[in-house]
Structures are given as structure tokens and as C-alpha cells.
Design a protein around this motif. Structure first.
Motif, PDB file in Angstrom:
ATOM      1  N   GLN A  42      -7.851   2.575  -5.062  1.00  0.00           N
ATOM      2  CA  GLN A  42      -7.511   3.335  -3.874  1.00  0.00           C
ATOM      3  C   GLN A  42      -8.766   4.025  -3.307  1.00  0.00           C
ATOM      4  OE1 GLN A  42      -5.183   6.267  -6.370  1.00  0.00           O
ATOM      5  NE2 GLN A  42      -6.712   7.732  -5.790  1.00  0.00           N
TER       6      GLN A  42
ATOM      7  N   THR B 277      -5.124   9.442   1.223  1.00  0.00           N
ATOM      8  CA  THR B 277      -5.539   8.377   0.334  1.00  0.00           C
ATOM      9  C   THR B 277      -4.714   7.171   0.461  1.00  0.00           C
ATOM     10  OG1 THR B 277      -6.150  10.302  -1.219  1.00  0.00           O
ATOM     11  CG2 THR B 277      -5.601   8.084  -2.171  1.00  0.00           C
TER      12      THR B 277
ATOM     13  N   LYS C 222      -3.536   3.756  -1.271  1.00  0.00           N
ATOM     14  CA  LYS C 222      -3.655   3.274  -2.840  1.00  0.00           C
ATOM     15  C   LYS C 222      -3.166   1.489  -2.534  1.00  0.00           C
ATOM     16  CE  LYS C 222      -1.553   4.059  -7.222  1.00  0.00           C
ATOM     17  NZ  LYS C 222      -2.831   4.198  -7.925  1.00  0.00           N
TER      18      LYS C 222
ATOM     19  N   SER D 215      -4.536  -2.219  -7.794  1.00  0.00           N
ATOM     20  CA  SER D 215      -4.861  -0.959  -8.341  1.00  0.00           C
ATOM     21  C   SER D 215      -6.207  -0.273  -7.779  1.00  0.00           C
ATOM     22  CB  SER D 215      -4.946  -1.157  -9.953  1.00  0.00           C
ATOM     23  OG  SER D 215      -3.705  -1.557 -10.159  1.00  0.00           O
TER      24      SER D 215
ATOM     25  N   TYR E  43       0.744  -1.121   0.236  1.00  0.00           N
ATOM     26  CA  TYR E  43       0.043   0.114  -0.114  1.00  0.00           C
ATOM     27  C   TYR E  43       0.734   1.216   0.159  1.00  0.00           C
ATOM     28  CZ  TYR E  43      -3.645  -3.343   1.412  1.00  0.00           C
ATOM     29  OH  TYR E  43      -4.581  -4.283   1.580  1.00  0.00           O
TER      30      TYR E  43
END
Lengths: 433, 433
Positions: free
Chosen positions: B418, B409, B411, B416, B394
Motif C-alpha cells: 500500500q 491510501t 492498497k 498486499s 485496489y
């Protein structure tokens, strides 16, 4: 008959019996887990390195005094590693093109140094080494300081127990060259300061004089040594990189709530020549044991021994002997550390021995620790005695009757309880307890 | 500038980079856990021992060829340990009055031997050593055999992959002295047999002749070597202790369901002189790799080097190089072993760096592995690249806007995905995922 050999280990080395090993495994495993939480990866180097690797860095004479070295059959001059940093530098140099910075590595290894054994210092010791490489500026410096404080916190140590004393080699150079305006290599003066606590005031003064400092300069140096960082900063050149780095470090530490652990101390210089920037020492604050526990610093040139490229790094090494002393002094070792519950299967002659082995497998199959007595005596009293002295919690008894009936007696040696259970369900019955 | 030093390690030694260390830690930790389930306690000895300790046992000449040895400043003749058993014997002797039998010990340590580096053999190696001491008869023997088979089973190895070949030194002596009626020391003949697979038939025969065997006796020996245990037993004296011990061992193994792993082989003699009873070797059965992986046996006299008392023991040593080869050959190493999920905090210049350190602490506080990027680049693309190559799962992004709004955020670099979360609840949100 030949003469008997001594049963004691070589001077300055230790035998780790089970209780010693449990303790060492407990704290090193805790450290491993902690380092992993900071995303440091464990590495390990060889026990033997080329003697040149250490000589190149610390001066051949010093190295010859402390390092165990010899020639192999191929006439290679080898050393038993006395420290880890040169090996880390070599390993980084060996994969310079494949490694991505920042490199975060730690290792736990055994080392040898020819020392006079004394409290906190032995010839063979284990050391945790932590390094972060490839980061310019002070980001790595604050990370390492945070790592150390958080690690000691993780063991229950608070700011009443230790202090991180910090200085900066570049700042020290500025003091010598720009404030005192002495053109002696600052390294030479720093060596006297490093030893100050261990030698007489007269010897210290004489050392400084030999290093080219006049009485007046020595007085000025004394005065500077007693200054706080803010006071000192005022008389340093405005472009002092060392002062700037230290300012940044103290600012970041304050934001992270670490200020109470930190102390500026110009006397922290570290003995090793390869340090170039931030240097620090962790001090035990207990009155009966006031001393440096371990330390580290920033080195900019180590990769340069192997490659034309340069890579900066900062790290520290912490020895097991002194760390264990620290934990003990402050009561930070929990009772019965590392001991897990064990079960012992008692043995009787009326049952085939292999049946006891089978029984022990049933208990191990669910993850319990279980051994069969295996000794010569079939007296239950002797077996209980063994179990109690060797810290077995339960004794599993399957005599002739129990074997015939498909039952076992489980005896809780701690609470003096016992249960007669069907052999088939005994494991589950105990787990539910 | 001084000449650059080579970045490679000393010949026959290894650098353990993070992926190497993860693998080694995985299997040694698995072994530690397994040994604990048998109630074996971990111990550790010093790196250096008196040279006499090894010379006394294996003959000074042999030791001088393989052992790294030198004199310290006190003129003590020291050796870097080439094996563990003499140290274990010394440690037992050192606490003879405090230790209770059976003693169950294991250790994992590094050793040095002067070898020509080749497949499965290096100069520095790590070795698991397992010993049970103080048990007469065959109870300890079957325990050690069970330990080995169960350990290899624990790694997923079955009877198609390995075999434990067993013999007995006492039985071998009976063959030489009672069947062949040769009065040569059986040890001398056993050495020829130990090397048989590595030398030509002519050399083997010549060696036996030098040892005092006539052509006729050599023919008889060949015949005996090809016999199964039951057949051989018929021609051994009825009171052969070696035959009795082996019978007991095979009986117990059958009751434990281990017979398919065992094979009697009179050619198993082991090179070391201190073995006195049961001897065994674990063989890899893979066609491309058929060879002895490791072995061990019973020694009755080792404590006698240090004390007048005697204590019997049985044990084995297993080297990391050959064990790792075995696991690899048979596909027993799981994918991505030892790698845990890591989080990387990305860094942007508009937010004070210390805020990222604080953020990383929030993730670590719940037991997650989290690092701050710390590199010089503030380009997000570069940071994602670093995270991906270094196997971070991450990326935690807190740019200027997020910082102002109290959000982050997260991710997921693997899937892929988020999420934009409140900073306060982000940790718990991710844990729930």
C-alpha cells in the motif's frame, strides 16, 4: 406456386440492416464501457418467464393487455419479457446466499410489449437496465442519478438538453395522508397524476373525485403540486422519511455539481406499483420533443415474490428507440459511426481464385478488414463500383502480370491514389501510410 | 401472504450471472471482431416472425413441434424465431433493389426451440449466423469453409480438435438417381441417413426399404457411403455438377492449406429441406465428445418465398451452448476471461459520503473502473472482504485524517502493498505502477 410472403417485418418490430446495427452497436458498446467504469457487471435473463412473475407485480389485467403470453406444451403460462426488473429480482433471489451487497448489475436485452406503434414506441425494443441492490438509505439513489447524468454527459449531452425530475413515493404518501388527510390509497391518486398530461382537465378532476378527493382537496393538491421542494418541506411532518431522503439526495447532488440537472416534481410518480421511495424521470428539453425519455426508482419488496427475505434496490431502464431519438434530436451521433476501413481484393480470371483468398489472409493477418470480391463479374469497373458503394477504402489489384511478378497494386479509393508494391512488403507499406 | 414464486428460470433457459456473461461476451466479441476482419456486417432481425415464414420452409408439422407459436390480438399467427436463415432471406428480399452482391452478413441472436433440455441443447440459445449471398459457383463455399476453420483457429483450435465434414446435395441426388437408379426423392432417403447414427441398424434398413430401396440397392448404398470422394467420382456421371463443385472446393482448400481439416462424408445431409448444394458439418474430435458441433450449407431458393427473383446463398449457424462446450473440452478458455482491474473506494462515517463519489469520479476520469463501497458497514475489515470477494484489485482509503490532509491510501489487494499518496497525484502514481 404458393402465394408470396410479405418481406416486411411483423408490425412494431425492426430489421436491423448493417447501418442500423452499426449505430446500435456503437451506443450500446459505449454504454457497456461506461457501466463497467462504474463497476456494474453485465447480466442477462431468459426471453421467457413465468407469466405469474409479471402478473404478481403489475396487476394481471394490465399485464394481459401489454404482455405477449401463451401456454407451452406442459401447460405452463409463459410471457415474453416486457421488462427486466422482475427477472433481476428473481436472479438475485436465486443466489441470495452467494451474492454480496451492494450488487451492481446492468443488462441490455430485447423485450416485447403489445403497443400501438408510434414515435419512440415499438413492440420489440431493446433496453438498458441498471440496478444497484442491497443498499438502504440514499447512497444508491445518488449513485444512480450520478450514473444517468454522467452517462448522458459521456454522449455529449449537457444540461441544456435534459433534466432529471425527481420525487419520492413516501413523500407523496405523506402529502396525501398527512397534509390532505385523505385516507385513499395514495397509489390510486398517483395514477391520475401520472396520466394528467395525457387526459383532459375534466377527466383528471373526475378521476380524482372518484378516488375520494373533494373539490377542496383537489384545489389543495393542485397548490401543493406547484410548490418547490423547500416550500413543500415546511408543511410536511418533521419526521417525513420521504422528505429526508429527498433532502439528502439534493444535498449530495449539489456537492457533486449536479444540481443544474435536477428538478423536484411531485408529478413524477411512475406507473409501476413496486416503487416505494425515490422515483425519477429523465426529460428531453428540446422544444419539439419535450417528453419523458426514461425513468426508474426504488423498489423495496421485489425479492419478496420469491423469498421470505427482503432486499431493497433502485434502478432504471432506458429503451433504445427513445434514446436513439434523443441522440439524433441533439446531433450527438458522430458521422460514419462504427464504420472501419475495409480492403477489397479484386478478382481476375487469369489468376486462380484461391490465390486471392491467400492474398486476403495476408492483409487480415495484421488485423485489417479484408474481403475478396467473389462476385461473378471480372470487370474492374464493376468491382470498383462495388467497393465504392460498400465503403471499401482500398482495392487490392493482382492481375496476371502482378501475380507473375510478385507485386500488387493498392488503390486508395478515397484519395484516388495508387501504389505498385512488392506483394511481400505491401501490407507493411500500407500500414505505414 | 401469496405463495412464493420459484426463483429458478423457465426450464431449458438460463440466467447469465456476471461470470457467465463475461465468458459469453468474451467469445461473442472475439467472433464479432473476427467476422469484421472478413468484412461481414452485423445485422439483426425481430424476435417474432410470421409463423408461415418457418412453416413454408421446413414443413408445418416439424415446425409445430419445435417452434413456440401463438396468435396475437390481431389474430396474426406468430413464432418466436427458432433459427435465423428465413429472417435473413426476408431481409434480403425486402431490400433486393438496394443491396449489392456479394452480401456478407452475420448476426448473433437469441432463439427458442421446444426441446428436451440435454447436454449441448437448451430451449433458449444464442446463435452466430454467417451468410454470404448472391455468389454462384463455389467461391462463397470455400470462403465459408475458410471462415469457419480460421475462426476456430482464432480460438486456438487446431486440426487435432475438429474436422469439417463436407458433402453436396446435388452429388447425393446423383448417387440416388444416376448410380442407384432409384426414382424416390433423394430427400426422403437422406433423412434416414441423417438419423443413421441415432437409430438401430434394423430401423435404418427398414426406413430405407420404406423409401423404396431394395435389399440390393441398400447394399450398394452402404458400399457407396464408405467410398472416398475420388473413388465415388469415378462412378458418377462425368457431368455431375455436385462432383464438380466438390472437386473445386477440395482443390481450393488444398491451395489454402486447409486439407487436413476437411473430410468428404456422403452421410452429411443436414436435416433442413432448403439446402441445395454444398452441405457441411463441423465435428468435435475429442473422444469423449465426438459429435457434430454445427453445420450449414447452400440454399438457392429462400428469397423465392418473398419475391419472384431468386438469390443463392450459403451460410451456417453456430449455437453458444455447444460452442462453449467445445472451448471448455479443449481447454481453450483463458483464465479470468473478461475480468478487468477494478478499484473500490472504502467509506468512513467521518467523511461526507459525497466526497467518496467525487473521489471515484477522479479515478474513472482516466478510464479506470471504480466504485464506492456504498454498503452499510463502515468497518474496514468488512469492506476489504467485499473487495476481495468481488475481485477488486485496489482499495482506495480516505479516512478523516487523509481527507483533511488531501491524501489517499491505495492498497493493492493482490500484492498486499500500500501507498500513501497526495490525492492530486494518486491517479497518475497508480497508472505508472
Amino acid at each position: 406456386m404458393a402465394q408470396l410472403l410479405p418481406a416486411r417485418p411483423y408490425v412494431g418490430t425492426r430489421d436491423f440492416y448493417p447501418e442500423d446495427m452499426r449505430l446500435r452497436n456503437w451506443y450500446f458498446n459505449k454504454i457497456r464501457k461506461f457501466a463497467a467504469s462504474f463497476c456494474y457487471e453485465e447480466v442477462q435473463g431468459p426471453l421467457l418467464e413465468s407469466f405469474d412473475l409479471f402478473a404478481a407485480k403489475s396487476g394481471e389485467e394490465l399485464v394481459k393487455e401489454q404482455v405477449y403470453h401463451f401456454y407451452d406444451k406442459g401447460n405452463r403460462h409463459l410471457a415474453i419479457r416486457p421488462e427486466m426488473t422482475p427477472t433481476v429480482a428473481r436472479m438475485v433471489a436465486g443466489r441470495l446466499n452467494d451474492l454480496r451487497v451492494p450488487i451492481r448489475w446492468f443488462s441490455i436485452a430485447n423485450f416485447m410489449r403489445y403497443e400501438r406503434p408510434q414515435k419512440g414506441r415499438l413492440r420489440e425494443f431493446y433496453q438498458l437496465n441498471v440496478d444497484i441492490l442491497g443498499v438502504e438509505g440514499t447512497r444508491a439513489d445518488i449513485e444512480v442519478i450520478d450514473f444517468i447524468i454522467s452517462l448522458l454527459n459521456d454522449f455529449g449531452a449537457d444540461s441544456s438538453m435534459f433534466r432529471v425530475k425527481i420525487s419520492n413515493r413516501r413523500l407523496f404518501n405523506d402529502v396525501i395522508n398527512d397534509i390532505l388527510k385523505v385516507d385513499t390509497d395514495a397509489m390510486i391518486i398517483s395514477k391520475a397524476i401520472d396520466k394528467k398530461a395525457k387526459i383532459s382537465p375534466e377527466k383528471y378532476t373526475a378521476w380524482l373525485k372518484e378516488s375520494g378527493l373533494s373539490d377542496e382537496r383537489i384545489g389543495e393538491l393542485d397548490e401543493i403540486m406547484s410548490m418547490g421542494f423547500k416550500e413543500l418541506k415546511k408543511i410536511l411532518p418533521a419526521d417525513s422519511r420521504g422528505a429526508e431522503e429527498l433532502s439528502q439526495l439534493f444535498d449530495d447532488a449539489e456537492k457533486l455539481g449536479l444540481s443544474q440537472y435536477l428538478e423536484f416534481d411531485l408529478a413524477v410518480v411512475r406507473g409501476l406499483e413496486y416503487y416505494t421511495g425515490t422515483v425519477f424521470e429523465v426529460y428531453d428539453l428540446s422544444p419539439e420533443n419535450k417528453r419523458a425519455l426514461f425513468g426508474g426508482g426504488r423498489y423495496d419488496n421485489l425479492i419478496g415474490l420469491f423469498k421470505k427475505e427482503a432486499m431493497t434496490g433502485i434502478g432504471f431502464g432506458m429503451g433504445d428507440v427513445i434514446f436513439q431519438d434523443f441522440l439524433q434530436t441533439h446531433g450527438l451521433i458522430p458521422e460514419g459511426v462504427g464504420a472501419e476501413e475495409k480492403l477489397l481484393v479484386a478478382v481476375f480470371p487469369e489468376v486462380p481464385y484461391a490465390e486471392y483468398l491467400k492474398l486476403s489472409k495476408e492483409w487480415r493477418a495484421v488485423g485489417l478488414r479484408c474481403a475478396v470480391y467473389a462476385g461473378a463479374s471480372s470487370r474492374i469497373k464493376k468491382q470498383i463500383q462495388f467497393a465504392e458503394k460498400e465503403n471499401y477504402r482500398y482495392l487490392i489489384i493482382m492481375g496476371g502480370d502482378e501475380f507473375a511478378n510478385g507485386t500488387v497494386t493498392v488503390k486508395d479509393l478515397q484519395n484516388s491514389e495508387q501504389w505498385l508494391w512488392e506483394r511481400k512488403t505491401a501490407v507493411q507499406n500500407l500500414i505505414k501510410k
